[in-house]
Design an enzyme around this catalytic site. Sequence first.
Site, PDB file in Angstrom:
ATOM      1  N   ALA A  63       0.874  -1.121   0.172  1.00 46.44           N
ATOM      2  CA  ALA A  63       0.097  -0.131   0.184  1.00 46.44           C
ATOM      3  C   ALA A  63       1.047   1.181   0.024  1.00 46.44           C
ATOM      4  O   ALA A  63       2.310   1.406   0.490  1.00 46.44           O
ATOM      5  CB  ALA A  63      -1.132  -0.123   1.403  1.00 46.44           C
ATOM      6  N   GLU A 125       4.013  -6.069   7.147  1.00 43.07           N
ATOM      7  CA  GLU A 125       3.374  -4.937   7.464  1.00 43.07           C
ATOM      8  C   GLU A 125       3.137  -4.622   9.049  1.00 43.07           C
ATOM      9  O   GLU A 125       3.330  -3.672   9.650  1.00 43.07           O
ATOM     10  CB  GLU A 125       1.375  -4.827   7.613  1.00 43.07           C
ATOM     11  CG  GLU A 125       0.988  -4.767   5.769  1.00 43.07           C
ATOM     12  CD  GLU A 125       0.984  -5.710   4.728  1.00 43.07           C
ATOM     13  OE1 GLU A 125       1.859  -6.330   5.129  1.00 43.07           O
ATOM     14  OE2 GLU A 125       0.661  -5.793   4.190  1.00 43.07           O
TER      15      GLU A 125
HETATM   16  C1  3H9 Z   1       0.222  -2.128   3.341  1.00 47.95           C
HETATM   17  O1  3H9 Z   1       0.734  -2.933   2.194  1.00 47.95           O
HETATM   18  C2  3H9 Z   1      -1.104  -2.746   4.109  1.00 47.95           C
HETATM   19  C3  3H9 Z   1      -1.930  -3.001   3.220  1.00 47.95           C
HETATM   20  O2  3H9 Z   1      -1.666  -4.618   3.991  1.00 47.95           O
HETATM   21  C4  3H9 Z   1      -3.462  -2.911   3.519  1.00 47.95           C
HETATM   22  C5  3H9 Z   1      -3.869  -1.613   3.154  1.00 47.95           C
HETATM   23  C6  3H9 Z   1      -5.141  -1.728   3.035  1.00 47.95           C
HETATM   24  N1  3H9 Z   1       4.883   3.762   0.454  1.00 47.95           N
HETATM   25  O3  3H9 Z   1      13.827   1.545   0.595  1.00 47.95           O
HETATM   26  P1  3H9 Z   1      14.033   2.189  -0.328  1.00 47.95           P
HETATM   27  C7  3H9 Z   1       9.761   4.212  -1.221  1.00 47.95           C
HETATM   28  S1  3H9 Z   1       1.600  -1.288   4.359  1.00 47.95           S
HETATM   29  C8  3H9 Z   1       5.327   5.149  -0.714  1.00 47.95           C
HETATM   30  O4  3H9 Z   1      15.292   3.068  -0.036  1.00 47.95           O
HETATM   31  P2  3H9 Z   1      14.949  -0.044  -1.383  1.00 47.95           P
HETATM   32  C9  3H9 Z   1      10.394   4.686  -0.558  1.00 47.95           C
HETATM   33  O5  3H9 Z   1      10.068   6.116   1.742  1.00 47.95           O
HETATM   34  C10 3H9 Z   1       2.777  -1.777   2.974  1.00 47.95           C
HETATM   35  N2  3H9 Z   1       6.866   5.047   0.054  1.00 47.95           N
HETATM   36  O6  3H9 Z   1      14.330   1.726  -1.366  1.00 47.95           O
HETATM   37  C11 3H9 Z   1      11.640   6.014  -0.869  1.00 47.95           C
HETATM   38  O7  3H9 Z   1      11.152   7.677  -1.381  1.00 47.95           O
HETATM   39  P3  3H9 Z   1      12.206   7.980  -1.339  1.00 47.95           P
HETATM   40  C12 3H9 Z   1       3.673  -3.377   2.921  1.00 47.95           C
HETATM   41  C13 3H9 Z   1       7.178   3.834  -0.565  1.00 47.95           C
HETATM   42  O8  3H9 Z   1      14.990  -0.435  -2.755  1.00 47.95           O
HETATM   43  C14 3H9 Z   1      12.043   5.019  -1.787  1.00 47.95           C
HETATM   44  O9  3H9 Z   1      10.586   3.858  -2.315  1.00 47.95           O
HETATM   45  N3  3H9 Z   1       5.034  -3.303   2.161  1.00 47.95           N
HETATM   46  C15 3H9 Z   1       6.997   2.784   0.334  1.00 47.95           C
HETATM   47  O10 3H9 Z   1      16.235  -0.136  -0.464  1.00 47.95           O
HETATM   48  C16 3H9 Z   1      12.424   3.369  -1.775  1.00 47.95           C
HETATM   49  O11 3H9 Z   1      12.428   2.320  -1.052  1.00 47.95           O
HETATM   50  C17 3H9 Z   1       5.634  -2.645   2.719  1.00 47.95           C
HETATM   51  O12 3H9 Z   1       6.161  -2.236   4.138  1.00 47.95           O
HETATM   52  C18 3H9 Z   1       5.713   2.023   0.487  1.00 47.95           C
HETATM   53  N4  3H9 Z   1       4.929   1.190   0.624  1.00 47.95           N
HETATM   54  O13 3H9 Z   1      13.927  -0.787  -0.897  1.00 47.95           O
HETATM   55  C19 3H9 Z   1       7.212  -2.365   1.600  1.00 47.95           C
HETATM   56  N5  3H9 Z   1       7.632   1.241  -0.137  1.00 47.95           N
HETATM   57  O14 3H9 Z   1      13.259   7.476  -2.428  1.00 47.95           O
HETATM   58  C20 3H9 Z   1       8.173  -1.419   2.426  1.00 47.95           C
HETATM   59  C21 3H9 Z   1       9.224   2.476  -0.255  1.00 47.95           C
HETATM   60  O15 3H9 Z   1      11.516   8.863  -1.825  1.00 47.95           O
HETATM   61  N6  3H9 Z   1       9.129  -0.531   2.055  1.00 47.95           N
HETATM   62  N7  3H9 Z   1       8.764   3.277  -0.821  1.00 47.95           N
HETATM   63  O16 3H9 Z   1      13.238   8.023  -0.154  1.00 47.95           O
HETATM   64  C22 3H9 Z   1      10.085  -1.327   1.257  1.00 47.95           C
HETATM   65  O17 3H9 Z   1       9.785  -2.578   2.551  1.00 47.95           O
HETATM   66  C23 3H9 Z   1      11.536  -1.088   0.645  1.00 47.95           C
HETATM   67  O18 3H9 Z   1      11.133   0.474  -0.292  1.00 47.95           O
HETATM   68  C24 3H9 Z   1      11.475  -2.257  -0.021  1.00 47.95           C
HETATM   69  C25 3H9 Z   1      12.552  -1.234  -1.259  1.00 47.95           C
HETATM   70  C26 3H9 Z   1      12.305  -3.744   0.014  1.00 47.95           C
HETATM   71  C27 3H9 Z   1       9.900  -2.543  -1.103  1.00 47.95           C
END
Ligand code: 3H9
Length: 697
Positions: A63, A125
């Site tokens: 999300a 999450e």
């Molecule tokens: C969810 O899904 C809830 C649902 O179950 C229910 C809904 C109803 N959103 O980490 P990085 C941005 S909860 C917005 O440096 P990497 C991050 O801020 C979500 N932005 O890269 C950064 O921005 P900036 C569950 C996001 O390659 C840029 O992307 N998902 C999101 O080291 C690059 O990120 C998670 O918890 C997001 N969801 O790692 C996953 N994710 O460049 C959370 C990232 O402006 N994310 N950004 O600083 C991660 O674990 C890592 O970001 C990921 C990439 C592994 C994806």
Amino acid sequence: MSQVVTYERQGQVGVISVNYPPVNALSHAVRSGLQDALKKGESDNDARVLLLVCEGRTFVAGADIREFGKPMQEPGLPDVIGKFESSTKTIVAAIHGTALGGGLELALGCDYRVALNSAKVGLPEVKLGLLPGAGGTQRLPRLTGAAKALEMITTGDFVDAVQAREYGIVDAVENGGDVKAVGLAYAEKVLGESKPKRPVRSLTDKVEADKNSSAFDEARAALRKRSPNLFAPFKCVDAVEAAFKLPFDEGMQRERELFMACMESPQRGGLVHAFFAEREVSKVPGLDKNTPVRDVNKVGIIGAGTMGGGIAMNFANVGIPVRLLEVKQEAIDRGLAVIRRNYENSAKKGRITTAQVEERMALIQPTLSYDDFADVDLVIEAVFEDMGIKKQIFGTLDKVCKPGAILASNTSTLDIDEIAESTSRPQDVVGMHFFSPANVMKLLENVRGAKTADDVKATVMTLAKRIKKVGVMVGNCHGFVGNRMLHQRGAEAVSLVNEGASPQQVDKVLTDLGYPMGQFAMSDLAGLDVGYRIRQERRKAGENIPESWTDKLAEQNRLGQKTQAGIYRYEEGSRKPIPDPEVDALIAQYRQEQGIESRAISDQEILERCMYVMINEGAKILEEGIATRSLEIDVIWIYGYGFPAYRGGPMFWADQVGLGEILARVKEFHKKTGGKQWEPSALLERLVAEGKKFGDL
Ligand code: 3H9
């Protein structure tokens, strides 16, 4: 249709593509785009099967976290996923990169999943204080059974594609290639083999088999041990259990209620703040993001003690060769033996292979001669805190190191500019402050000197990522950010004991707040000689620091865990602090000598004095520009000192408590004690006057 999601047909396959950089998060535009594209696919009579695929570096990573806390705009994610699942057409999801959270939930709403072998999937999450709220807690267990679903959802850990196939989460794994081509081939196969539509909600064998499983109670018992203060993990178990006890639609409803409870919990606010803060700190204000970085292919480390050895491991772990220097052969032998033991312990726990132990040891080459530093790109000095010795070392480095080599000190308190002055190249000198144990703690406090070159700053920040640390750039002052605040808390904790609290009472208040250990247990871990030596240095420099009972302990060689006795005592082989009547007697004697009448001190007073003194100091640190943003202080405390991430860091916590309330108490303590540490920060006063928070800066 929104441009972030497109629909096209390739042969008999209708392709829905998501293109919303950087991580294809499920923003409102993506959710409505998906819904529209699905409609197109359903009404395209020539599309016999649909394929969901993502552009860029990854499948949907969840999300859109930036939308949390704002009013939800329709369509909601559970509805969009429900439409995919109940579509008249069979849908294949092709996964590359990381399918996380809502992203994996979306894939679970499809009928079949194919993944590249480099892909990872997970429901992280819980790390944001949430639970999967778009069907993940109901659909994942229908594929994996109870135990695996509980493990994935309560830890939030990712699994790789091969494991995901073993668990039943994906149907096929393909070696490399273009994800769209892989997806198209799989979709053709679905058609060719006339595979039926297979909504996950309709699968019942796994939930039937585990209906009466003891896994739920076991998971709760494990959580009570591992993370008793966390809210979301327990809700995750409740939600997963619902998949086994309730029909699908009722389970979805239960998941929604539990998800909303998590969404509203303050822990979610703290953890989401910590998530973004960790990413923000890598963007250093005033440092152009295109600043070139220097090559670092070989590192020299001075000192093979606890810090030097731990630092060396970080570089060897990522394949960077290290020259480890000591003055005496015994010291080098001892240091290498400790490193080997650490690696062998990791191998025993299955974290690395025995071959990796040898590879990493081979990367750490001992030396007794500075001449071996002639070709290193970076030197990190990690000897004990003595300015005279450090200056001497940097003078030598200036002579032996090649031009352009970065000269870094791991000092935890001393003046980087003064160290830099002992070289002819202050532009190459920087602080790289690791936290003990340096091979474990994720923080790297990089300290800029007045003359540190921009490319040196950029290099050490990039290097932090390369060695898997969270780097924070801070300014130069005594103790920098982390230890400067810690010193204030430490002094206050000692004063509280002087006045009548016991070390264990102070520590309990801090562990109840969520710290993994209290001030005094932490001093024992670091070694009482560390603080003692720093105080002695400051006394030598003319500061008036009265002798305390902790000095007496250090002088009696009660140095903490390493001597099995410090502020607490320790049993052979155990790290558990045990209150020691001998120390109580020593404290009582100290009070008597100082003419202090002991009084009962409330837990609330301990909390306020230990925390507010830090907040006031943190505000001064911001005022002076040592930290530029309060989130830097938060990250430093979360990753360097174990401040509970679910409280978002000390400055975020202060914003929740209320700065007005904190300032009022700071003023009272100042009035009572006259202590400099309680002189209110001008920034704190200004924020309160303007009705603002640290987060508004
Ligand atoms: C969810 O899904 C809830 C649902 O179950 C229910 C809904 C109803 N959103 O980490 P990085 C941005 S909860 C917005 O440096 P990497 C991050 O801020 C979500 N932005 O890269 C950064 O921005 P900036 C569950 C996001 O390659 C840029 O992307 N998902 C999101 O080291 C690059 O990120 C998670 O918890 C997001 N969801 O790692 C996953 N994710 O460049 C959370 C990232 O402006 N994310 N950004 O600083 C991660 O674990 C890592 O970001 C990921 C990439 C592994 C994806």
